[in-house]
Design a protein around this motif. Structure first.
Motif, PDB file in Angstrom:
ATOM      1  N   MET A   1       0.823  -1.213   0.000  1.00 35.20           N
ATOM      2  CA  MET A   1       0.000   0.000   0.000  1.00 35.20           C
ATOM      3  C   MET A   1       0.855   1.261   0.000  1.00 35.20           C
ATOM      4  SD  MET A   1      -2.750   1.553  -0.243  1.00 35.20           S
ATOM      5  CE  MET A   1      -3.786   0.107  -0.365  1.00 35.20           C
ATOM      6  N   ILE A   2       2.029   1.235   0.652  1.00 38.13           N
ATOM      7  CA  ILE A   2       2.911   2.399   0.636  1.00 38.13           C
ATOM      8  C   ILE A   2       3.397   2.663  -0.785  1.00 38.13           C
ATOM      9  CG2 ILE A   2       5.112   3.316   1.443  1.00 38.13           C
ATOM     10  CD1 ILE A   2       2.984   3.359   3.556  1.00 38.13           C
ATOM     11  N   MET A   3       3.793   1.607  -1.492  1.00 35.20           N
ATOM     12  CA  MET A   3       4.260   1.769  -2.863  1.00 35.20           C
ATOM     13  C   MET A   3       3.126   2.248  -3.782  1.00 35.20           C
ATOM     14  SD  MET A   3       7.473   1.053  -2.835  1.00 35.20           S
ATOM     15  CE  MET A   3       7.403   1.956  -1.279  1.00 35.20           C
ATOM     16  N   PHE A   4       1.947   1.682  -3.591  1.00 34.24           N
ATOM     17  CA  PHE A   4       0.785   2.104  -4.364  1.00 34.24           C
ATOM     18  C   PHE A   4       0.479   3.578  -4.103  1.00 34.24           C
ATOM     19  CE2 PHE A   4      -3.945   2.532  -4.400  1.00 34.24           C
ATOM     20  CZ  PHE A   4      -4.137   2.418  -5.766  1.00 34.24           C
ATOM     21  N   SER A   5       0.588   3.990  -2.831  1.00 32.54           N
ATOM     22  CA  SER A   5       0.319   5.382  -2.474  1.00 32.54           C
ATOM     23  C   SER A   5       1.357   6.314  -3.094  1.00 32.54           C
ATOM     24  CB  SER A   5       0.328   5.530  -0.948  1.00 32.54           C
ATOM     25  OG  SER A   5      -0.613   4.665  -0.356  1.00 32.54           O
ATOM     26  N   MET A   6       2.614   5.899  -3.093  1.00 30.29           N
ATOM     27  CA  MET A   6       3.659   6.723  -3.693  1.00 30.29           C
ATOM     28  C   MET A   6       3.429   6.893  -5.187  1.00 30.29           C
ATOM     29  SD  MET A   6       7.141   5.564  -1.739  1.00 30.29           S
ATOM     30  CE  MET A   6       8.086   6.687  -2.762  1.00 30.29           C
TER      31      MET A   6
ATOM     32  N   VAL B   1      -8.518  10.335   8.219  1.00 27.60           N
ATOM     33  CA  VAL B   1      -9.720   9.984   8.992  1.00 27.60           C
ATOM     34  C   VAL B   1     -10.499   8.887   8.285  1.00 27.60           C
ATOM     35  CG1 VAL B   1     -11.924  10.848   9.851  1.00 27.60           C
ATOM     36  CG2 VAL B   1      -9.869  12.248  10.069  1.00 27.60           C
ATOM     37  N   LEU B   2     -10.662   9.007   6.961  1.00 30.94           N
ATOM     38  CA  LEU B   2     -11.381   7.996   6.195  1.00 30.94           C
ATOM     39  C   LEU B   2     -10.711   6.631   6.317  1.00 30.94           C
ATOM     40  CD1 LEU B   2     -13.550   7.142   4.134  1.00 30.94           C
ATOM     41  CD2 LEU B   2     -11.976   7.889   2.319  1.00 30.94           C
ATOM     42  N   ARG B   3      -9.385   6.613   6.240  1.00 34.12           N
ATOM     43  CA  ARG B   3      -8.659   5.348   6.348  1.00 34.12           C
ATOM     44  C   ARG B   3      -8.826   4.713   7.736  1.00 34.12           C
ATOM     45  NH1 ARG B   3      -4.172   7.224   5.164  1.00 34.12           N
ATOM     46  NH2 ARG B   3      -3.201   7.260   7.229  1.00 34.12           N
ATOM     47  N   GLU B   4      -8.776   5.541   8.779  1.00 36.99           N
ATOM     48  CA  GLU B   4      -8.943   5.022  10.145  1.00 36.99           C
ATOM     49  C   GLU B   4     -10.360   4.489  10.363  1.00 36.99           C
ATOM     50  OE1 GLU B   4      -7.843   4.041  14.041  1.00 36.99           O
ATOM     51  OE2 GLU B   4      -6.629   4.611  12.295  1.00 36.99           O
ATOM     52  N   VAL B   5     -11.356   5.233   9.903  1.00 35.38           N
ATOM     53  CA  VAL B   5     -12.747   4.791  10.057  1.00 35.38           C
ATOM     54  C   VAL B   5     -12.986   3.501   9.274  1.00 35.38           C
ATOM     55  CG1 VAL B   5     -15.150   5.395   9.578  1.00 35.38           C
ATOM     56  CG2 VAL B   5     -13.599   7.117  10.513  1.00 35.38           C
ATOM     57  N   ALA B   6     -12.441   3.431   8.056  1.00 37.52           N
ATOM     58  CA  ALA B   6     -12.617   2.223   7.244  1.00 37.52           C
ATOM     59  C   ALA B   6     -11.983   1.004   7.915  1.00 37.52           C
ATOM     60  CB  ALA B   6     -12.006   2.438   5.859  1.00 37.52           C
ATOM     61  N   ASN B   7     -10.844   1.197   8.549  1.00 36.25           N
ATOM     62  CA  ASN B   7     -10.213   0.077   9.258  1.00 36.25           C
ATOM     63  C   ASN B   7     -11.021  -0.334  10.480  1.00 36.25           C
ATOM     64  OD1 ASN B   7      -7.995  -0.155   7.517  1.00 36.25           O
ATOM     65  ND2 ASN B   7      -6.835   1.412   8.599  1.00 36.25           N
TER      66      ASN B   7
ATOM     67  N   ARG C   1      -8.643  -1.543   2.055  1.00 37.71           N
ATOM     68  CA  ARG C   1      -7.384  -1.996   1.452  1.00 37.71           C
ATOM     69  C   ARG C   1      -6.947  -1.128   0.278  1.00 37.71           C
ATOM     70  NH1 ARG C   1      -8.285  -8.594   1.233  1.00 37.71           N
ATOM     71  NH2 ARG C   1      -8.606  -8.896   3.492  1.00 37.71           N
ATOM     72  N   TYR C   2      -7.853  -0.295  -0.221  1.00 39.61           N
ATOM     73  CA  TYR C   2      -7.557   0.497  -1.411  1.00 39.61           C
ATOM     74  C   TYR C   2      -7.450   1.991  -1.110  1.00 39.61           C
ATOM     75  CZ  TYR C   2      -9.189  -3.918  -3.316  1.00 39.61           C
ATOM     76  OH  TYR C   2      -9.353  -5.259  -3.575  1.00 39.61           O
ATOM     77  N   ILE C   3      -7.518   2.363   0.153  1.00 40.30           N
ATOM     78  CA  ILE C   3      -7.357   3.773   0.522  1.00 40.30           C
ATOM     79  C   ILE C   3      -5.871   4.046   0.669  1.00 40.30           C
ATOM     80  CG2 ILE C   3      -7.871   5.542   2.234  1.00 40.30           C
ATOM     81  CD1 ILE C   3     -10.394   4.004   2.937  1.00 40.30           C
ATOM     82  N   PRO C   4      -5.315   4.951  -0.116  1.00 41.22           N
ATOM     83  CA  PRO C   4      -3.857   5.162  -0.080  1.00 41.22           C
ATOM     84  C   PRO C   4      -3.386   5.787   1.224  1.00 41.22           C
ATOM     85  CG  PRO C   4      -4.923   6.777  -1.497  1.00 41.22           C
ATOM     86  CD  PRO C   4      -5.984   5.799  -1.112  1.00 41.22           C
TER      87      PRO C   4
END
Length: 680
Positions: A261-266, A569-575, A583-586
């Motif tokens: 996910m880090i590589m995808f985000s980069m 915030v979106l990533r934390e709430v989704a988790n 899994r797809y939130i960068p």
């Protein structure tokens, strides 16, 4: 001692080693372990320096250190056996000491600020933003060594009194330290020996192949723009915007070791910044900012890059920091409310050693607690050493950097113990070292306090460097103490090996940096684009209230801060809610880093990540076991290859061939020009 079976307490690790006696301090820290630690530490320090200067990434060398320590020691023992020389058996405790010493040595690469605040003080990083010489400090090897010795040991002494609280009472996980301990424990079983041999064989093959590839490329790079690293992988138009693969095996190795996910985000951050935002802002040259500025001026396009990327990093760090503080507070409060559990039934061995008020359940925990509590280091000694080191630092650091006054340094050392505990505790819960976040907070405080007229830029960078060193080393020591706890290694031995590793690192790392820096100053070497040095310089300039930023830059800064915070915030709430899209939130921090890096670096990392992903899909078992070894070989080979090429440059050696890649039109013009030359 009453035996406990696996059905009662699960699969036991310590039952497998029950017949082995616990080695003494002299049998754990041996001349063999010190020599092996020095060899591996020096080698990996070169690698770490190359990576941090070129990409700003900080890799954990715990697994390579444990792996290489095991293999090199085994080779040493075989040589002694061949010549019939008596020797001590190689134990997992000695393996832990080697790993601890090596990691302490290489961690100086990051906490020493060679890719961040040390370079940020230099004139090269400052570029056109120099107002006076008071805000510039060129690197000096003598000053760097002295500064490192002053700041590198305080964090270890101040965190030692809290080791029982965090590891025995609260049983913090420290995932990296736990994973390293499991690796070392597995190596010292018959099955682990076979696995280690496969990993090390692949590591050395990739290491040798990468060094050979580096030398091969050098023969075709006799001038600027020459060599395979300038190959237009995706076409000449994409190459002009920086999108190409530069054949850097270190970037491939980094990509194999980092989460997908880090590589995808980069990659997403690279596309957003270098394909959309920067080309658009470049069209506003002469309107939003003057057109006669250099690429390093904060009043030009670099100001947008620093502000936008920095705002995203601050938003993510702030959110993660608040989440960790809330989670840590809730965890501590919940454990305080837990009722005391009675021992009902028979009395378990070592139960009297439990200082937590809650009995240790398994044989492994009782055995580990016994060893962990056996070798005491009095709190009065560690606290006294911290006070002594603080006094010396308060007196000496202003002599090295006059921009930072005595009361500034004293305030840092007064507040550091509280932040060191918070950082070490949060690291045990989340495995995230927030030393760099506390560093930025310190930079904001001291930057606004000192001001630019009194050398606030240098003062800000030095203050941040002191903070990141104390807090980072404190968290690293607790990770190593967790590894020692799980491998029955005396905490006193772990602490001593940490001190030895730090001492060696304070000498080796400045020396390695100086070699790279001297080559870089001549214009012949390649230290990359120094993304984090520019980031720290820009942050220091902002913290002292430097004016003259380009038009609309603050608006874009605020806009991307809000967007990054919303994404976090979106990533934390989704988790928390277990949404499918989680899994797809960068990653915000991954996207932000790409704003500073040239696209060729994330592209190389994404290729490495793709290789690791496909390998695991084809053969999951071998992929997970061998990909870290392959990646380590790539990184080590590229790092040592770069050092070798730097030595060739210092000796004025030049490559014999220049290979360039031109468009069809340019090639026709070149052929026409060559046709006009007389034939020899």
């Amino acid at each position: 001692m009453e035996p406990f079976n696996d059905f009662q307490e699960g699969i036991s690790t310590e039952h497998a080693f029950e017949a082995e006696p616990i080695p003494s301090l002299s049998e754990t820290i041996t001349p063999r372990s010190l020599v092996v630690s020095f060899i591996i530490g020096a080698t990996l320090s070169v690698v770490a320096m190359k990576v941090t200067l070129s990409s700003g990434f900080i890799l954990s060398f715990s697994i390579p250190a444990g792996l290489l320590g095991f293999y090199v020691s085994r080779v040493w023992i075989r040589i002694l056996d061949y010549f019939a020389v008596s020797h001590l058996p190689f134990t997992r405790q000695e393996n832990t000491i080697i790993q601890t010493c090596v990691v302490a040595c290489t961690s100086i690469t990051f906490t020493g600020g060679f890719g961040t605040y040390i370079l940020a003080m230099s004139k090269k990083t400052a570029g056109g933003d120099v107002k006076d010489g008071n805000n510039i400090e060129e690197p000096s090897i003598a000053r760097m060594v002295t500064f490192l010795f002053l700041i590198s040991f305080a964090g270890m002494f101040i965190i030692m009194p809290f080791r029982k609280v965090m590891i025995i009472r609260h049983r913090l996980t420290y995932p990296s330290g736990t994973a390293t301990a499991h690796l070392i424990n597995s190596f010292h079983t018959p099955q682990g020996v076979k696995q280690a041999r496969k990993q090390v064989t692949l590591l050395f093959k990739s290491f040798g192949g990468t060094m050979a590839w580096s030398l091969f490329q050098w023969f075709f790079a006799s001038g600027p723009g020459c060599g395979f690293k300038f190959f237009p992988t995706f076409g000449l138009e994409a190459y002009k915007h920086g999108f190409f693969f530069d054949f850097s095996m270190a970037n491939v190795g980094i990509g194999m070791m980092c989460p997908y996910m880090i590589m995808f985000s980069m990659l997403i951050g690279t596309i957003i910044s270098w394909c959309m935002i920067w080309p658009y802002i470049e069209t506003k040259e002469g309107i939003w900012y003057p057109s006669n500025l250099g690429p390093n001026s904060l009043s030009g396009i670099r100001g947008y890059k620093v502000l936008i990327g920095l705002s995203m990093i601050l938003a993510d760090c702030l959110f993660v920091f608040l989440c960790i503080m809330v989670r840590t507070t809730c965890t501590m409060a919940k454990r305080r409310r837990q009722p005391m559990q009675g021992g009902g039934g028979h009395v378990q061995p070592f139960q009297c050693l439990d200082t937590a008020g809650q009995p240790v359940k398994s044989f492994d925990d009782r055995r580990r607690a016994q060893v962990f509590l056996r070798d005491e280091i009095p709190n009065s000694i560690t606290i006294g050493c911290y006070v002594l080191l603080s006094i010396v630092a308060v007196i000496a650091i202003p002599q090295l950097y006059p921009q930072l006054r005595y009361h500034h340094v004293a305030l840092i050392y007064l507040g550091a113990p509280v932040f060191a505990f918070c950082n070490a505790y949060g690291c045990g819960v989340t495995d995230i070292n927030l030393g760099s976040t506390y560093c930025k907070i310190a930079m904001l405080v001291f930057g606004s306090w000192v001001g630019i007229k009194d050398g606030g830029v240098v003062a800000t960078l030095v203050a941040g460097g002191i903070m990141i060193s104390i807090l980072g080393n404190a968290a690293d020591l607790t990770q190593d103490l967790k590894t020692g706890y799980l491998t029955l290694t005396s905490p006193r031995a772990v602490f001593i090996s940490e001190v030895i590793g730090m001492t060696v690192g304070c000498i080796i790392n400045p020396t390695v940096f100086w070699v790279f820096y001297k080559v870089y100053r001549t214009g012949a070497g390649d230290m990359g684009d120094m993304p984090y040095a520019k980031l720290y310089r820009g942050f220091a300039m902002l913290s002292v209230g430097e004016q003259g930023l380009p038009r609309h830059s603050l608006f874009l800064c605020k806009l991307f801060f809000v967007l990054a915070l919303a994404l976090s915030v979106l990533r934390e709430v989704a988790n928390r809610k277990q949404w499918r899209i989680r899994r797809y939130i960068p990653s915000t921090i991954g996207m932000a880093v790409a704003f500073f890096m040239p696209p060729r670096m994330p592209i190389g990392m994404c290729i490495g990540s793709m290789v690791a992903y496909l390998w695991e899909k084809i053969d999951a078992g071998r992929g997970r076991m061998l990909s870290p070894a392959l990646a380590s070989g790539f990184i080590c080979g590229d790092g040592l290859g770069s050092l070798l090429l730097s030595m060739l440059t210092l000796m004025d050696a030049s490559a014999p061939i220049c290979i360039k890649f031109l468009s069809r039109g340019d090639n026709e013009k070149l052929d026409a020009f060559l046709a006009t030359l007389p034939i020899r």
